[in-house]
Scaffold this motif. Structure first.
Motif, PDB file in Angstrom:
ATOM      1  N   PRO A  56       0.839  -1.196   0.000  1.00  0.00           N
ATOM      2  CA  PRO A  56       0.000   0.000   0.000  1.00  0.00           C
ATOM      3  C   PRO A  56       0.876   1.249   0.000  1.00  0.00           C
ATOM      4  O   PRO A  56       1.955   1.270   0.590  1.00  0.00           O
ATOM      5  CB  PRO A  56      -0.788  -0.098   1.306  1.00  0.00           C
ATOM      6  CG  PRO A  56      -0.646  -1.498   1.767  1.00  0.00           C
ATOM      7  CD  PRO A  56       0.632  -2.016   1.177  1.00  0.00           C
ATOM      8  N   MET A  57       0.432   2.272  -0.692  1.00  0.00           N
ATOM      9  CA  MET A  57       1.178   3.525  -0.772  1.00  0.00           C
ATOM     10  C   MET A  57       0.355   4.613  -0.111  1.00  0.00           C
ATOM     11  O   MET A  57      -0.844   4.735  -0.370  1.00  0.00           O
ATOM     12  CB  MET A  57       1.446   3.868  -2.237  1.00  0.00           C
ATOM     13  CG  MET A  57       2.395   4.993  -2.445  1.00  0.00           C
ATOM     14  SD  MET A  57       2.838   5.101  -4.216  1.00  0.00           S
ATOM     15  CE  MET A  57       4.005   6.439  -4.119  1.00  0.00           C
ATOM     16  N   CYS A  91      -5.131   2.573   7.392  1.00  0.00           N
ATOM     17  CA  CYS A  91      -3.903   2.310   8.136  1.00  0.00           C
ATOM     18  C   CYS A  91      -4.299   1.742   9.490  1.00  0.00           C
ATOM     19  O   CYS A  91      -5.062   2.373  10.223  1.00  0.00           O
ATOM     20  CB  CYS A  91      -3.113   3.610   8.308  1.00  0.00           C
ATOM     21  SG  CYS A  91      -1.640   3.421   9.336  1.00  0.00           S
ATOM     22  N   PRO A  92      -3.803   0.567   9.842  1.00  0.00           N
ATOM     23  CA  PRO A  92      -4.198  -0.042  11.116  1.00  0.00           C
ATOM     24  C   PRO A  92      -3.733   0.754  12.340  1.00  0.00           C
ATOM     25  O   PRO A  92      -4.358   0.709  13.393  1.00  0.00           O
ATOM     26  CB  PRO A  92      -3.553  -1.429  11.088  1.00  0.00           C
ATOM     27  CG  PRO A  92      -2.578  -1.407   9.977  1.00  0.00           C
ATOM     28  CD  PRO A  92      -2.897  -0.263   9.084  1.00  0.00           C
ATOM     29  N   TYR A  99      -4.303   4.431   2.612  1.00  0.00           N
ATOM     30  CA  TYR A  99      -3.361   3.940   1.621  1.00  0.00           C
ATOM     31  C   TYR A  99      -4.108   3.577   0.343  1.00  0.00           C
ATOM     32  O   TYR A  99      -5.315   3.360   0.357  1.00  0.00           O
ATOM     33  CB  TYR A  99      -2.656   2.682   2.140  1.00  0.00           C
ATOM     34  CG  TYR A  99      -1.738   2.934   3.298  1.00  0.00           C
ATOM     35  CD1 TYR A  99      -0.399   3.212   3.086  1.00  0.00           C
ATOM     36  CD2 TYR A  99      -2.202   2.880   4.601  1.00  0.00           C
ATOM     37  CE1 TYR A  99       0.461   3.436   4.152  1.00  0.00           C
ATOM     38  CE2 TYR A  99      -1.350   3.114   5.671  1.00  0.00           C
ATOM     39  CZ  TYR A  99      -0.028   3.380   5.434  1.00  0.00           C
ATOM     40  OH  TYR A  99       0.825   3.612   6.483  1.00  0.00           O
ATOM     41  N   SER A 100      -3.366   3.476  -0.730  1.00  0.00           N
ATOM     42  CA  SER A 100      -3.917   3.014  -1.998  1.00  0.00           C
ATOM     43  C   SER A 100      -3.063   1.866  -2.498  1.00  0.00           C
ATOM     44  O   SER A 100      -1.848   1.844  -2.292  1.00  0.00           O
ATOM     45  CB  SER A 100      -3.913   4.138  -3.034  1.00  0.00           C
ATOM     46  OG  SER A 100      -4.791   5.156  -2.644  1.00  0.00           O
TER      47      SER A 100
END
Length: 163
Positions: A56-57, A91-92, A99-100
Motif C-alpha cells: 500500500p502507498m 492504516c491499522p 493507503y492506496s
C-alpha cells in the motif's frame, strides 16, 4: 523596442519548454483517454502504485510523487477506485491515514496501456530527434531542478510483476 528584461534566450527557452510540455502532455493524455480510458495523471498514478510492489502507498506520498495537491490526488484516486483499478486501505495504526493499492484490474489496465503509451512517447520523440540529439537533450534537462539524472526508461514501465 523590447527591453532586455523581457527578451532573453532563457525566457525564449522557458516559453518553448512550457508550450512543448503542454502540447505533448495534451496529446499523450488524449491518446491514453481514447484508447484506455485513462488520463496521463491516472496512468502515472497506476504506474507509481505498480512500482510499490503490491505494498500500500500512502496517499500523501502518491500526491507528492505526482506533483498533485492532497485534494487533487483524492479526486484522482476516487475515480480510479470507482473504476476498480485502485483500492483504498485503512492504516491499522492511524485512522487518519489511508493507503492506496493497485488492484488486479488496475495491473491489467496499466499493462495494456503501457505498451501503447510507451510506443507513442517513442514515436513522438524519435520522429523529431536523432538518438544523439535525444542524448544531448536529456543531458541538458538533467541540469534543471527536479529532474532525476538517474531516471531511465524502466521508470516508464510497470513493475515486472504488475505487468
Amino acid at each position: 523596442m523590447a527591453s532586455t528584461q523581457t527578451t532573453s534566450p532563457a525566457l525564449e527557452v522557458f516559453v518553448r519548454l512550457l508550450r512543448a510540455h503542454a502540447a505533448v502532455t495534451r496529446q499523450l493524455s488524449a491518446e491514453l483517454q481514447q484508447e484506455h480510458g485513462l488520463t496521463i495523471n491516472a496512468y502515472e498514478a497506476l504506474l507509481r502504485l505498480s512500482r510499490a510492489q503490491d505494498q500500500p502507498m500512502r496517499r500523501v506520498d502518491l500526491a507528492n510523487s505526482l506533483l498533485l495537491t492532497a485534494s487533487g490526488v483524492t479526486r484522482l484516486l476516487d475515480g480510479l477506485e470507482r473504476s476498480g483499478l485502485v483500492a483504498r486501505q485503512a492504516c491499522p495504526s492511524d485512522a487518519r491515514a489511508s493507503y492506496s493499492v493497485l488492484t488486479d484490474a488496475g495491473k491489467a489496465r496499466l499493462s495494456e496501456a503501457s505498451k501503447a503509451h510507451i510506443a507513442s512517447v517513442r514515436a513522438l520523440l524519435e520522429e523529431r530527434f536523432e538518438d544523439e540529439e535525444l542524448g544531448q537533450l536529456a543531458a541538458m534537462l538533467d541540469r534543471l531542478p527536479g529532474v532525476d539524472p538517474g531516471a531511465n526508461a524502466e521508470d516508464c514501465s510497470p513493475a515486472e510483476d504488475a505487468a
